[in-house]
Design an enzyme around this catalytic site. Structure first.
Site, PDB file in Angstrom:
ATOM      1  N   GLU A 109      78.774 -54.788  23.287  1.00  0.00           N
ATOM      2  CA  GLU A 109      78.366 -53.433  22.893  1.00  0.00           C
ATOM      3  C   GLU A 109      78.306 -52.500  24.092  1.00  0.00           C
ATOM      4  OE1 GLU A 109      78.565 -52.926  19.866  1.00  0.00           O
ATOM      5  OE2 GLU A 109      78.445 -54.996  19.177  1.00  0.00           O
ATOM      6  N   HIS A 139      81.612 -51.064  24.992  1.00  0.00           N
ATOM      7  CA  HIS A 139      81.983 -49.979  24.090  1.00  0.00           C
ATOM      8  C   HIS A 139      81.557 -48.606  24.613  1.00  0.00           C
ATOM      9  CE1 HIS A 139      83.833 -51.718  20.617  1.00  0.00           C
ATOM     10  NE2 HIS A 139      82.800 -52.484  20.270  1.00  0.00           N
TER      11      HIS A 139
END
Length: 859
Positions: free
Chosen positions: A308, A311
């Protein structure tokens, strides 16, 4: 709703017409507390102001909103009649000016499916918690917006919440006059905006980074979870990983984290592992461990945290133009999650889990009839929802690992750095990435992309060894094959490993060669003259994405001495290859089971061991001949119990074998042992039967009629928490009763009263392999209802039902025929629904081929 499924063509047309300057979103969630009013869904007020430009004044377009009621719409000061312009999912905007201001005042619905603004009531203390989840297109359930990734804009949020609550969003927030107001974001897509609100437990820290140019960056860190999970919230470890990740990405990306603060929320009933909302990343709260787990669980959580975080650059800073290029964020985040895990954290063996677990997901997805290139053809939002799959994530990540080996690590990372600087806050396509990689590597990325990103399917690599009269290698070649459906042969950068047994019996590598494999047959001249190998591993070190095959000598060696293979990654690759052979009906399920019984107890890597347990259970359920199934179950249960008793007291291996034994227990003696471990009359030295393990033991007892509703109610009284409720629901649905199955079916298929988490739990309990006869009546019912379910339920719940209730345990030609008949009669059904049925049908056909292979092994 007719316009709910936005198409790519509509999105392109709208992006060509409009440019968005900013959003102001005001939400009032005070209605989350107290009793709901009226018979409709519980709602909250949402007021959205959007400033945007139109390239063709006078043209018409639309804004997305899914809401029970729109109170008012104003476009450039002109009031529009909601009954005329709102159809339930879109608001028509006509006669647009060059510069526009749109105000939409609506009542939006709280979610119980994990889509939009999810409302959760904690059964432990009655507290209410809210959070949002939007990917790919559910922000429109919370505010009006242009719901596509290439219409990015800055956002300002304000939220009125119940007194005593805290609210979080992408930017830093302050409470004044009863309203939480948040700093304006950088330009971002609608699907990564977010809020979380409620009496969450919140812990803070900070990260500081000094750069070579003398500048410094300070990032406030936060982590939040429900109050009931606070005792299990290991924030020291979470913040340690967060800081290690930020250091790694700053070192390698040369672009400072651009979104201010970095909060991480662990939230209930979450549909995903995690979501990369900038400034407020959300995760499933199951990553906070209430009981003892193995290091595999901690390693997996670390990988997701780093995935994550990657990202923030791949997806948030630079965003794909449309969902065709979803891989530009997911493949990169998946690869970078493992790359940073190995380089920056204590989990230095992370590539083993990648090879063994992650790529297994990719290999399965890439052999389904719905396989697609890494760069997919995404026609609409339903396509996009289904393409968050093993190809977009794990195959794409595997391909990127291959690409790094192909162009070199520094050229790869320099291309990434240029990509961020060139496209910051913008949108990209495949060509934008390939162009920078061509600059930095000097390689032709077009040919590589066509082979690896724009074609589907997985190749098989098999060694071919010819020996000379002296018993040395005269010629070693690698044969490459492709399935007829996807005949592309690809260039592979591989390492060939040659292994022999030492005097002490260990199976060790004695020669290796890295080389390029291309075409149907590649001779590895550098290995000519080597001593004859007992095992050839054609993808040693797991550089490429392929199915490994073995020559006869190598396969015979593994059957005799797999446990003697000393290198853990090589061992994991061999296990994975043997599992692929089982799924491809090249190795009987009973032979794979035998290998597990003989060698799994010596497996040092706990993640590989747990994967073997999962594969073996699948082999028994789906690939073993029905007549041998009960024999195999007994052999595995006895073997698991032997390993459980032999494992070191309190060790991870002991815990893994305990869970595996419970999943196999069916005979009276084994069930009595589980019951004894629960009530304390039996004991295995070092095995702590904590609450999570109690539920793991209770499910097989319930499934075999040894734990009734009263026993499960008593267990819930011990553990009346959100997790306990889910586990009880699963156990209740697992009981061997026609009435129980009928009730579970009705709760999932005929009603929408259950939340997403309880739908999943009910489905998991419903489909017990030991209850095939009880499930027989539901095969016909399944095909009769799935189209209605797809039309009436949210896509998330519909996907759970269509996948989870498919009659795969009715493994017969009759079920295949029923699936084929449904597909033939429903050619006009939603493509995404047809894909799910086609995939389940293919899994069933594969299982039947495996069963035939296994039956043939018995003569």
């Amino acid at each position: 709703m007719p316009g709910e499924n936005l198409t790519r063509d509509e999105a392109r047309e709208r992006a060509a017409l409009l440019s968005v300057d900013g959003y102001d979103v005001s939400l009032d969630v005070r209605s989350a507390l107290g009793e709901a009013s009226g018979e409709g869904p519980r709602t909250f007020r949402s007021v959205t102001t959007i400033r945007f430009r139109c390239a063709e004044p006078g043209a018409a377009s639309f804004v997305d909103l899914i809401a029970p009621h729109v109170t008012a719409v104003s476009l450039n000061g002109r009031d529009l009649d909601p009954s005329e312009v709102f159809d339930g999912s879109r608001i028509l905007l006509e006669d647009l000016a060059a510069d526009n201001e749109l105000i939409v005042d609506a009542l939006c619905a709280y979610s119980r499916t994990g889509e939009g603004l999810h409302r959760f009531v904690d059964p432990e203390d009655g507290e209410v918690y809210l959070y949002t989840q939007y990917e790919p297109a559910d922000a429109r359930r919370v505010f009006a917006g242009f719901e596509q990734p290439d219409l990015k804009a800055p956002f300002r949020f304000e939220v009125r919440a119940p007194e005593g609550w805290t609210v979080w969003s992408n930017g830093a927030g302050q409470l004044a006059d009863g309203t939480w107001r948040f700093a304006e974001t950088k330009p971002i897509a609608t699907y990564i905006t977010c809020i979380a609100a409620g009496p969450y437990h919140y812990v803070t820290d900070s990260y500081t980074r000094e750069f070579d140019d003398g500048t410094a960056l300070e990032i406030p860190l936060g982590a939040l979870c429900r109050k009931g999970l606070a005792p299990y919230f290991d924030t020291d470890e979470i913040f340690r990983l967060t800081k290690q990740g930020l250091d790694f990405f700053h070192d390698h990306f040369d672009y400072p984290y651009p979104f201010g603060k970095y909060d991480q929320a662990f939230v209930p009933e979450y549909n995903l592992g995690g979501m990369e909302n900038p400034g407020l990343v959300t995760f499933q709260e199951e990553y906070l461990f209430r009981g003892k787990v193995t290091q595999t669980s901690y390693e997996h959580r670390a990988t997701v945290i780093l995935h994550e975080m990657a990202h923030m650059w791949f997806g948030d800073l630079v965003t794909m133009e449309w969902w065709d290029d979803l891989w530009l964020k997911e493949s990169f985040a998946d690869f970078m999650g493992s790359f940073s895990l190995v380089r920056a954290t204590r989990f230095t063996d992370g590539w083993i889990a990648f090879a063994n677990r992650r790529k297994s997901w990719a290999y399965r997805a890439d052999q389904l009839p719905s396989t697609h290139p890494v760069t997919a053809d995404i026609r609409d939002l339903q396509d996009a929802k289904l393409n968050f799959d093993g190809i977009t994530y794990a195959k794409g990540a595997s391909v990127l690992k291959q690409l790094m080996a192909y162009v070199g690590e520094e050229a790869f990372l320099e291309g990434v750095r240029r990509y961020f600087k060139r496209h910051a806050y913008g949108n990209t396509r495949l060509g934008d990435l390939l162009s920078v990689l061509e600059e930095t590597s000097g390689r032709d990325m077009g040919a590589w992309s066509r082979a690896w990103l724009q074609t589907a399917g997985v190749n098989s690599l098999t060694p071919q060894v010819l020996l000379d009269a002296r018993g040395r290698v005269e010629e070693l070649a690698v044969l490459q094959e492709a399935p007829e459906s996807h005949p592309e042969l690809r260039p592979h950068r591989v390492r060939i490993g040659l292994y022999r047994r030492t005097a002490g019996g260990a199976l060790e590598r004695y020669a290796t060669q890295e080389t390029d494999v291309d075409g149907p047959r590649t001779v590895v001249t550098e290995l000519a003259g080597a001593e004859a190998p007992e095992l050839v591993l054609v993808n040693d070190d797991d550089l490429t994405y392929c199915k490994i095959r073995f020559d006869e000598t190598s396969l015979a060696t593994l059957k005799e001495a797999l446990g003697e293979l000393t290198d853990p990654l090589a061992r994991a690759l061999c296990w994975s290859a043997l599992w692929n052979m089982t799924r491809d009906a090249l190795l009987p399920a009973r032979d794979f089971t035998d290998l597990v019984l003989r060698f799994a107890g010596r497996e040092s890597d706990i993640g590989v061991l747990q994967m073997l347990h999962s594969w073996t259970e699948s082999a028994l359920i789906h690939y073993a001949a029905p007549k041998w199934r009960s024999t195999g179950e007994e052999l595995l249960a006895e073997g698991a119990l032997r390993e459980l008793r032999a494992a070191g007291p309190g060790s991870e291996q002991q815990l893994a074998w305990a869970r595996f034994f419970a999943s196999l227990a069916s005979g009276a003696e084994h069930l009595r042992l589980l019951q004894g471990l629960l009530d304390g009359t039996e004991r295995i030295d070092g095995l702590a039967v904590d609450q999570e393990l109690r539920w793991a033991f209770l499910e097989p007892l319930a499934a075999h009629g040894a734990a009734d509703e009263q026993a499960l109610a008593a267990e819930l009284a011990r553990d009346d928490t959100a997790s306990g409720r889910r586990r009880q629901v699963r156990c209740l649905a697992a009981r061997p009763s026609a009435a129980v199955k009928a009730q579970a079916w009705a709760q999932v298929v005929e009603s929408d009263a259950l939340s997403n988490a309880l739908v999943e739990a009910t489905i998991a309990g419903f489909g017990q392999p030991s209850q095939r006869e009880l499930l027989e009546p539901y095969a016909e019912k399944y095909f009769a209802v799935i189209e209605r379910v797809w039309q009436e339920r949210s896509i998330q719940i519909a996907m759970h039902v269509v996948r989870g209730m498919f009659p795969g345990l009715r493994a017969s030609e009759e079920t295949l025929t029923a699936a084929d008949a449904w597909l033939a009669a429903h050619e006009d059904a939603a493509p995404a629904l047809r894909r799910l049925v086609l995939e389940a049908r293919d899994d069933l056909a594969r299982g039947l081929r495996g069963q035939a292979c296994d039956a043939a092994a018995n003569g």
